[in-house]
Design a protein around this motif. Structure first.
Motif, PDB file in Angstrom:
ATOM      1  N   ARG A   1       0.827  -1.206   0.000  1.00  0.00           N
ATOM      2  CA  ARG A   1       0.000   0.000   0.000  1.00  0.00           C
ATOM      3  C   ARG A   1       0.867   1.264   0.000  1.00  0.00           C
ATOM      4  N   GLN A   2       1.958   1.239   0.741  1.00  0.00           N
ATOM      5  CA  GLN A   2       2.863   2.382   0.739  1.00  0.00           C
ATOM      6  C   GLN A   2       3.465   2.606  -0.639  1.00  0.00           C
TER       7      GLN A   2
ATOM      8  N   ARG B   1       1.043   4.157  -3.029  1.00  0.00           N
ATOM      9  CA  ARG B   1       0.935   5.603  -2.805  1.00  0.00           C
ATOM     10  C   ARG B   1       2.072   6.366  -3.489  1.00  0.00           C
ATOM     11  N   THR B   2       3.252   5.757  -3.545  1.00  0.00           N
ATOM     12  CA  THR B   2       4.398   6.415  -4.173  1.00  0.00           C
ATOM     13  C   THR B   2       4.552   6.050  -5.647  1.00  0.00           C
TER      14      THR B   2
END
Length: 269
Positions: A134-135, A138-139
């Protein structure tokens, strides 16, 4: 010699059938290299998710010329579709298999290799791995599906067991019903070791490209079943039948033995 029937396309699925493992290995490497090049050209990154087993030995062709020089290895970000919850040094670890057989032989950036936390429970390992993905969504390291909130990997590589399992998704297992999480866990795998984490079907089916690689006559009957176009996917079917990317391309790489029971495939003499 390639076999007649190679390149058969059915509803965004392609069957590629090869005379022997050497031909399959060569074409599989070319396939991965082409998708890598296209992804890097499109968005500057190639996000690939691996399984274990014979896939890694087939990928070793990428360690050779010309791929070891022409592939943009610095742009690769590597994940695991499923993993056994064992120490990274354990012989059952998919990470160890990939590291020893492939990753140490190409200039992939170590920080781009995303393995699971092997010091926690299967449940916590799955939760942490999903958080990591998920991180990276986001990036924009990993894309997101246009049709759901699922990550959209550039390429997911799968094998298939004789009973039709893919990743760590086994026939009749409750995790086949999972639609809420991206990464789940099991503690009762019918194949040892029992504790594993695995991508769920929605994540696999959100990928831009999925390849299923199957070799050996012991899987021929299952190949015939799971590649039957007349069967609609539902939860009562084998997991391999449920691999149908919603807006991506699916390619089956088969050797002659695995394809031996397919209808309409004529083998060259």
């Amino acid at each position: 010699m390639a076999l007649s029937g190679t390149g058969k396309i059915n509803n965004a699925r392609e069957l590629r059938i090869y005379e022997n493992s050497d031909e399959l290995r060569t074409e599989f490497a070319e396939y991965i290299a082409e998708i890598s090049e296209a992804a890097v050209k499109d968005r500057g990154i190639f996000a690939i998710a691996l399984s274990g087993g014979s896939l890694i030995s087939l990928m070793r062709k990428l360690c050779e010329m010309p791929y070891n020089k022409t592939v943009d290895w610095a742009k690769w970000y590597i994940f695991w579709v499923d993993e056994r919850v064992v120490a990274k040094s354990h012989q059952d670890s998919n990470y160890k298999l990939a590291k020893d057989g492939f990753l140490t032989k190409v200039p992939v950036i170590p920080s781009h290799v995303h393995s699971i936390n092997d010091s926690v429970s299967a449940e916590q390992a799955a939760e942490e791995y999903e958080f990591l993905i998920r991180q990276l969504v986001r990036t924009r390291v990993v894309s997101v599906s246009d049709f759901s909130d699922c990550p959209k990997f550039d390429l997911i590589l799968l094998g298939m067991g004789p009973e039709g399992h893919v990743a760590s998704l086994f026939p009749d297992h409750p995790v086949l019903e999972e639609t809420e999480v991206w990464v789940t866990f099991i503690t009762d795998s019918p194949k040892p070791p029992p504790e594993r984490i695995t991508f769920t079907l929605p994540v696999i089916n959100s990928a831009s490209n999925v390849a299923v690689v199957v070799t050996g006559s012991n899987k021929a009957e299952t190949v015939k079943i799971v590649t039957n176009d007349d069967v609609e996917p539902d939860r009562s079917l084998l997991p391999a039948t449920m691999v149908r990317p919603s807006n991506g391309k699916l390619v089956w790489f088969l050797d002659k033995a695995a394809a031996s029971k397919l209808d309409g495939v004529k083998f060259s003499e």
